[in-house]
Design an enzyme around this catalytic site. Structure first.
Site, PDB file in Angstrom:
ATOM      1  N   ARG A  15       0.812  -1.223   0.000  1.00 38.19           N
ATOM      2  CA  ARG A  15       0.000   0.000   0.000  1.00 38.19           C
ATOM      3  C   ARG A  15       0.841   1.268   0.000  1.00 38.19           C
ATOM      4  O   ARG A  15       0.348   2.339  -0.333  1.00 38.19           O
ATOM      5  CB  ARG A  15      -0.991  -0.024   1.161  1.00 38.19           C
ATOM      6  CG  ARG A  15      -2.069  -1.085   0.941  1.00 38.19           C
ATOM      7  CD  ARG A  15      -3.050  -1.138   2.037  1.00 38.19           C
ATOM      8  NE  ARG A  15      -2.376  -1.463   3.284  1.00 38.19           N
ATOM      9  CZ  ARG A  15      -2.982  -1.871   4.376  1.00 38.19           C
ATOM     10  NH1 ARG A  15      -4.274  -1.980   4.391  1.00 38.19           N
ATOM     11  NH2 ARG A  15      -2.299  -2.144   5.453  1.00 38.19           N
TER      12      ARG A  15
ATOM     13  N   GLU B 151       6.973 -10.522  14.263  1.00 38.68           N
ATOM     14  CA  GLU B 151       6.540 -11.033  15.554  1.00 38.68           C
ATOM     15  C   GLU B 151       6.619 -12.552  15.603  1.00 38.68           C
ATOM     16  O   GLU B 151       7.029 -13.142  16.587  1.00 38.68           O
ATOM     17  CB  GLU B 151       5.111 -10.557  15.850  1.00 38.68           C
ATOM     18  CG  GLU B 151       4.660 -10.854  17.248  1.00 38.68           C
ATOM     19  CD  GLU B 151       3.304 -10.257  17.555  1.00 38.68           C
ATOM     20  OE1 GLU B 151       2.826 -10.471  18.672  1.00 38.68           O
ATOM     21  OE2 GLU B 151       2.720  -9.588  16.685  1.00 38.68           O
TER      22      GLU B 151
END
Length: 171
Positions: free
Chosen positions: A57, A94
């Protein structure tokens, strides 16, 4: 202009417990989107010769900013998406790792760039992109995003690399 009025929040997307900030309403209103691009680009006028958009994006905002500024667009992509010779960087997420890449012939020591993405969250991709761009010898003027989520710490991680951070809105 209060761009936050044109960004909707969607609970539990893409998974339970996540609050997603949806830029579709901002992008869908031509006048608001044009204003946002102007506000993102104007402080950089005459200061950069390349916009570096982050996959995916960041390409939307980056391409529009490059057009507004009359400069080129370079893409940082996920591994395997760019033809020709590339440089790559692995970085931690993560849960696991990811790899981004940049074509070797797109940036060099004469370039002054702004890195652009739609949102700054945890900062992993952003900080990896800073490192990748620096490997080319280019100078990073700033990191610019439409949205900053400061509670997730990404903007502070970017600033720790000595790159200024600017966003249209913070949530």
């Amino acid at each position: 202009m209060n761009y936050a009025d044109h960004i909707r929040t969607i609970e539990d997307f893409p998974e339970p417990g996540i609050l997603f900030y949806d830029i579709a309403p901002l992008l869908g209103n031509g006048a608001i989107f044009a204003n946002a691009i102007h506000d993102m680009a104007e402080p950089l006028r005459g200061r950069v010769n390349q916009v570096v958009g982050l996959d995916a994006r960041g390409f939307v905002f980056g391409a529009a900013m490059a057009l507004e500024l009359g400069v080129g667009l370079t893409m940082v992509r996920k591994a395997g998406k760019l033809p020709g010779e590339t440089i790559q960087l692995d970085y931690a997420l993560e849960y696991g790792t990811n790899t981004i890449e940049l074509q070797t012939d797109t940036l060099g020591s004469k370039d002054k760039v702004v890195l652009v993405d739609d949102v700054i969250a945890t900062g992993g991709t952003a900080v990896a992109s800073v490192e990748l761009v620096r490997r080319t010898g280019a100078t990073i003027v700033e990191f610019c995003s439409a949205i900053d989520l400061p509670s997730l710490g990404g903007s502070e991680l970017i600033k720790a690399t000595d790159v200024p951070v600017r966003s249209l809105v913070s949530f």
